[in-house]
Design a protein around this motif. Sequence first.
Motif, PDB file in Angstrom:
ATOM      1  N   PHE A  47     -32.325  19.041   6.518  1.00 29.72           N
ATOM      2  CA  PHE A  47     -32.814  19.250   5.156  1.00 29.72           C
ATOM      3  C   PHE A  47     -31.769  18.725   4.174  1.00 29.72           C
ATOM      4  CE2 PHE A  47     -34.187  22.635   7.968  1.00 29.72           C
ATOM      5  CZ  PHE A  47     -35.567  22.677   7.773  1.00 29.72           C
ATOM      6  N   PHE A  48     -32.241  18.032   3.147  1.00 28.48           N
ATOM      7  CA  PHE A  48     -31.354  17.555   2.088  1.00 28.48           C
ATOM      8  C   PHE A  48     -31.768  18.212   0.781  1.00 28.48           C
ATOM      9  CE2 PHE A  48     -30.407  14.173  -1.200  1.00 28.48           C
ATOM     10  CZ  PHE A  48     -29.057  14.503  -1.299  1.00 28.48           C
ATOM     11  N   PHE A  49     -30.859  19.003   0.230  1.00 28.45           N
ATOM     12  CA  PHE A  49     -31.103  19.701  -1.028  1.00 28.45           C
ATOM     13  C   PHE A  49     -30.435  18.937  -2.162  1.00 28.45           C
ATOM     14  CE2 PHE A  49     -30.729  22.669   2.472  1.00 28.45           C
ATOM     15  CZ  PHE A  49     -31.854  23.475   2.348  1.00 28.45           C
ATOM     16  N   THR A  50     -31.199  18.663  -3.207  1.00 30.34           N
ATOM     17  CA  THR A  50     -30.619  18.024  -4.377  1.00 30.34           C
ATOM     18  C   THR A  50     -31.386  18.448  -5.615  1.00 30.34           C
ATOM     19  OG1 THR A  50     -29.783  15.920  -5.259  1.00 30.34           O
ATOM     20  CG2 THR A  50     -32.001  15.895  -4.306  1.00 30.34           C
ATOM     21  N   ASP A  51     -30.774  18.253  -6.763  1.00 30.15           N
ATOM     22  CA  ASP A  51     -31.363  18.775  -7.991  1.00 30.15           C
ATOM     23  C   ASP A  51     -32.344  17.780  -8.614  1.00 30.15           C
ATOM     24  OD1 ASP A  51     -29.875  16.904  -9.508  1.00 30.15           O
ATOM     25  OD2 ASP A  51     -28.208  18.298  -9.726  1.00 30.15           O
ATOM     26  N   SER A  52     -32.851  18.162  -9.780  1.00 30.97           N
ATOM     27  CA  SER A  52     -33.939  17.403 -10.410  1.00 30.97           C
ATOM     28  C   SER A  52     -33.538  15.993 -10.808  1.00 30.97           C
ATOM     29  CB  SER A  52     -34.453  18.158 -11.649  1.00 30.97           C
ATOM     30  OG  SER A  52     -33.406  18.342 -12.593  1.00 30.97           O
ATOM     31  N   ARG A  53     -32.234  15.744 -10.965  1.00 32.76           N
ATOM     32  CA  ARG A  53     -31.795  14.390 -11.343  1.00 32.76           C
ATOM     33  C   ARG A  53     -32.062  13.379 -10.238  1.00 32.76           C
ATOM     34  NH1 ARG A  53     -25.695  15.379 -12.345  1.00 32.76           N
ATOM     35  NH2 ARG A  53     -26.090  16.731 -10.537  1.00 32.76           N
ATOM     36  N   TYR A  54     -32.057  13.835  -8.989  1.00 32.97           N
ATOM     37  CA  TYR A  54     -32.136  12.925  -7.850  1.00 32.97           C
ATOM     38  C   TYR A  54     -33.378  13.130  -6.996  1.00 32.97           C
ATOM     39  CZ  TYR A  54     -27.164  12.109  -8.826  1.00 32.97           C
ATOM     40  OH  TYR A  54     -25.977  11.786  -9.419  1.00 32.97           O
ATOM     41  N   ILE A  55     -34.162  14.173  -7.274  1.00 36.77           N
ATOM     42  CA  ILE A  55     -35.215  14.556  -6.337  1.00 36.77           C
ATOM     43  C   ILE A  55     -36.230  13.447  -6.100  1.00 36.77           C
ATOM     44  CG2 ILE A  55     -36.642  15.682  -8.099  1.00 36.77           C
ATOM     45  CD1 ILE A  55     -36.073  16.873  -4.465  1.00 36.77           C
ATOM     46  N   THR A  56     -36.656  12.767  -7.168  1.00 31.33           N
ATOM     47  CA  THR A  56     -37.662  11.710  -7.018  1.00 31.33           C
ATOM     48  C   THR A  56     -37.113  10.544  -6.196  1.00 31.33           C
ATOM     49  OG1 THR A  56     -38.727  12.314  -9.094  1.00 31.33           O
ATOM     50  CG2 THR A  56     -39.179  10.106  -8.228  1.00 31.33           C
ATOM     51  N   ALA A  57     -35.905  10.108  -6.555  1.00 37.02           N
ATOM     52  CA  ALA A  57     -35.293   8.990  -5.828  1.00 37.02           C
ATOM     53  C   ALA A  57     -35.037   9.366  -4.374  1.00 37.02           C
ATOM     54  CB  ALA A  57     -33.993   8.572  -6.505  1.00 37.02           C
ATOM     55  N   ALA A  58     -34.610  10.608  -4.146  1.00 37.85           N
ATOM     56  CA  ALA A  58     -34.322  11.040  -2.776  1.00 37.85           C
ATOM     57  C   ALA A  58     -35.585  11.050  -1.927  1.00 37.85           C
ATOM     58  CB  ALA A  58     -33.678  12.419  -2.789  1.00 37.85           C
ATOM     59  N   LYS A  59     -36.684  11.513  -2.488  1.00 37.08           N
ATOM     60  CA  LYS A  59     -37.933  11.550  -1.724  1.00 37.08           C
ATOM     61  C   LYS A  59     -38.419  10.147  -1.390  1.00 37.08           C
ATOM     62  CE  LYS A  59     -39.689  16.105  -3.022  1.00 37.08           C
ATOM     63  NZ  LYS A  59     -40.768  16.887  -3.665  1.00 37.08           N
TER      64      LYS A  59
END
Length: 357
Positions: A47-59
């Motif tokens: 699982f990779f947890f990240t905040d709203s700044r990166y969530i779209t790019a991470a997905k």
Amino acid sequence: MNKIQQFQNLLPAGIDAAVITSEHNRNYFLGFASSNGTLLVARDKAFFFTDSRYITAAKEAVTSAEVVLEKGVPLANLKAFLAGKPYRTLALEAKHITLARFAAFQEELAGCTLDISGELDRLILHTLRRKKSPEEARKIRAAQAVTDACFAHILSFIREGMTEKEIALEMDYYMLSHGADALSFETIVASGENGAKPHAVPGNRRVRQGDFITMDFGAVVDFYHSDMTRTVALGEPTGEMLQVYNTVLFAQNAAIAAAKEGVKCVEIDAVARHIIESAGYGDYFGHGLGHGVGVEIHEEPCFNTRSEDVFSAGDVVTVEPGIYLPGRFGVRIEDMIYHDGQKVVNLTESEKKLIVL
């Protein structure tokens, strides 16, 4: 099999999951850059947890782990996620965690056993990251190609009267505008007496006739670094300068020739060190011969007098002997070599014979 799957197969017995927070290790496993994030790797899931700044790019970018939106304080978020899950013994990156951070882990994850033995670091750094795959080597080659091109460019740029800082800035601009995602480290340009400082900071000293100019620099491409040093002369060097340069070059070539699979790293260091000592300059070569390079500029293994490693397939290591005469001048020559599983390849293509500008 991707890097996370390889890691899952190697998780030590008794560890339910690893908590990876360091940026370089996240980049290594995910191929995704972010200033924020926590990677939780269990034996069956990641699982990779990240905040709203990166969530779209991470997905969009991360395929080897489930991407989870981090809400609120990272550790509190992790605590809530772990509630009801069978991950009770967690391995932490001992090399990357501060005392304050560890205390926060203990407070928030009071119900978990935290392993800071260093086993996780050894597994990542020595077993996984040390051995470069052909794809990783390709990325390092790409980074080195930018570095080689930069050297060719700067040779036509340097003029008497320029400052070290002006030369360094031109090198930085060239690399960043010709394919580098970032710089491997702050570029070193050291002229004249400053060349006797292995990690000199470029300043306002103006280069002049009779100087040696040492340049240590590198580029990052797709997370992977390069590292290279060349020393050139501005105007004709003295006989002593030629003697020092040729000694360093002879030592470097001999060490590269000695770097074969199964040879102890300390023995490779000793080849270069013996040549420099025999020439009477042993007191002026104080650092190790080289270090591993990958997603960080300094990795395992190292060629030095303390290493317990052996050089083996998959290793990418610098070979960078130097002689530094305080108050006068210095010489360092550095290449990166790679053992591709069949032979040792020099990844650095720039000329090493003394160049006189």
